[in-house]
Scaffold this motif. Sequence first.
Motif: not given
Length: 283
Positions: A220-225, A229-232, A265-269
């Motif tokens: 779970r996460m709060r709002n992330v720009k 995310i692209g800089r993780f 990779t990293v993404s949101t769901d």
Amino acid sequence: MIDWVRKFLYRIFCAIALLVSVYLVVDFMISGTFELRVFIMFLLMVIVILWGIVDWRKNYILVQQKETELRMYQMYIQPLEELVKEIRAKQHEFDNHINAILNMHLTVDNYDELVARQSEYITEAVKENDGRQYLPLLKISDKVLAGFLYSKIVRAPGYIQTELEVRNLEIISGISEHHLIEIIGTLVDNAYEACTEELNRVIMILDSENDKVIFEVKNRMRNVKLEDIGRFFEKGYSTKSDDGKRGFGLYNAKVLTETHGGEITVSTDFIDERNYICFKVAV
């Protein structure tokens, strides 16, 4: 002779042999007694010494990797044995629960009340046995990975709810055991560290396709720009406190993954109307 002493003496011998060879060649050239046959002989000697150093280095690295994997095996097989013991204990509890349910009619003579009490009892028994979802770990082919994941799950803070899905029991990968643990460990640690008592759900998915391990972890996460995310995977970037010691885990995991021909990779769901961040590695 002690191993490190033997290695030290071997290095000293190689260094002295190189110095002597260079000295003799230079001396022959200065004195005018240089001969091509002598030069070829010393050149072959230098090549043999260099080849020995390179070969020793390769063997040394291989031995170090095997020793690391052996230590990991010893470290993470123990949690797996604890899981086996826990399952055996749960089996005894399960047998007792079954007996209690079967004999409940002896103390209840009303059908509706019997159904209600049995339903309540079964519900409570299921809650006490939530750990059953981790049983597939016992069946996967990679026992070190199984023990590692189980140790991470049981040592996580009590408020975190971990859900594990195993889609393939035959775990195949070309990457070494300790490198695989390093990559997956980084992803799991990041997911748990991001959890709070409110954002307390972590989902793990383990699979294997085309001779690669596929591992996903979602939390779970709060709002992330999107730009964040692209800089993780940037070196030194971290959403946590900037003390100069963070921001290297994901970067190192990415480098290690790509070195072995994998992809991370990293993404949101969006799951159950909640936002999740998802890290996926295939290596």
